[in-house]
Design a protein around this motif. Structure first.
Motif, short mmCIF file in Angstrom:
data_model
loop_
_atom_site.label_atom_id
_atom_site.label_comp_id
_atom_site.label_asym_id
_atom_site.label_seq_id
_atom_site.Cartn_x
_atom_site.Cartn_y
_atom_site.Cartn_z
N PHE A 120 41.61 56.38 44.23
CA PHE A 120 41.97 55.75 45.49
C PHE A 120 41.38 54.34 45.53
N THR A 121 42.08 53.44 46.22
CA THR A 121 41.58 52.09 46.43
C THR A 121 42.28 51.51 47.65
N SER A 122 41.83 50.37 48.07
CA SER A 122 42.43 49.72 49.23
C SER A 122 41.97 48.27 49.31
N ASP A 123 42.72 47.48 50.05
CA ASP A 123 42.33 46.13 50.45
C ASP A 123 42.02 45.22 49.28
N LEU A 124 42.87 45.27 48.27
CA LEU A 124 42.68 44.38 47.12
C LEU A 124 42.96 42.93 47.50
N HIS A 125 43.96 42.70 48.32
CA HIS A 125 44.30 41.35 48.80
C HIS A 125 44.47 40.37 47.64
N PHE A 126 45.28 40.75 46.66
CA PHE A 126 45.53 39.84 45.55
C PHE A 126 46.07 38.50 46.05
N TYR A 127 45.58 37.41 45.48
CA TYR A 127 45.98 36.03 45.77
C TYR A 127 45.65 35.56 47.19
N HIS A 128 44.74 36.23 47.86
CA HIS A 128 44.35 35.85 49.21
C HIS A 128 43.01 35.10 49.15
N GLU A 129 43.07 33.78 49.20
CA GLU A 129 41.88 32.95 49.03
C GLU A 129 40.82 33.22 50.10
N ASN A 130 41.23 33.35 51.35
CA ASN A 130 40.28 33.49 52.46
C ASN A 130 39.50 34.81 52.44
N ILE A 131 40.02 35.82 51.74
CA ILE A 131 39.33 37.12 51.73
C ILE A 131 37.99 37.02 51.02
N ILE A 132 37.86 36.09 50.10
CA ILE A 132 36.60 35.91 49.36
C ILE A 132 35.48 35.57 50.34
N ARG A 133 35.73 34.60 51.19
CA ARG A 133 34.73 34.19 52.18
C ARG A 133 34.60 35.22 53.30
#
Length: 175
Positions: free
Chosen positions: A4-17
């Motif tokens: 199981f996994t979730s919320d990878l947000h590939f290519y989402h720059e703002n998720i890093i911060r």
């Protein structure tokens, strides 16, 4: 095996911060998420993605999905609009659902993108799996200590990698 996994947000720059991920660039994050996934998953494994794979559309989603091992299922999150686009190849997922219940290793799991207060089998050994909140591992540890069988499978709470059903069952073994 089942993962199981979730919320990878590939290519989402703002998720890093936003989630304090340990990456300097989105490219670094994407490569690490793919590497950690493929290091754990074989082509025969089942992987349930509990939402928020990417916000960047069907072309990006397809490109990343092709690079990931395993038989992939999607439990929709609030950022998975790509899956409804006519240009998206639905066959990249074995299934796409809003909610699912699954029994494996004699344990009942309830799969939903969002955390819920009570679920089918609540108080009878069923484990609720979710993402959405971008919690860190301390959230899962608090739930364990409180005897609450609810687990955030998001990458932010699991060292940026999918987590197996067996690991989750073992985590709650003494609850």
């Amino acid at each position: 095996m089942i993962f199981f996994t979730s919320d990878l947000h590939f290519y989402h720059e703002n998720i890093i911060r936003h989630t304090k991920r340990p990456f300097h660039t989105v490219d670094e994050m994407n490569k690490a998420l793919i590497r950690k996934w493929n290091d754990r998953i074989s082509f025969d494994d089942e992987v349930y993605i509990l939402g928020d794979f990417t916000m960047k559309g069907p072309d990006i989603a397809s490109s990343v999905l092709y690079s990931l091992k395993g038989k992939k299922h999607l439990i929709r999150g609030n950022h998975d609009g790509f899956v409804d686009k006519t240009t998206f190849d639905q066959s990249l997922f074995v299934s796409v659902r809003d909610y699912m219940e699954l029994t494996c290793y004699n344990t009942h799991f309830v799969l939903f993108h969002y955390p819920i207060a009570e679920w089918h089998g609540y108080g009878r050994g069923a484990i609720a799996l979710h993402g959405h909140q971008h919690n860190h591992m301390d959230y899962n540890i608090r739930n364990q200590k409180d005897g609450l069988l609810r687990y955030d499978v998001g990458v932010d709470a699991n060292d940026m990698a999918p987590v197996s059903a067996e690991e989750i069952i073992q985590f709650f073994r003494n609850c």
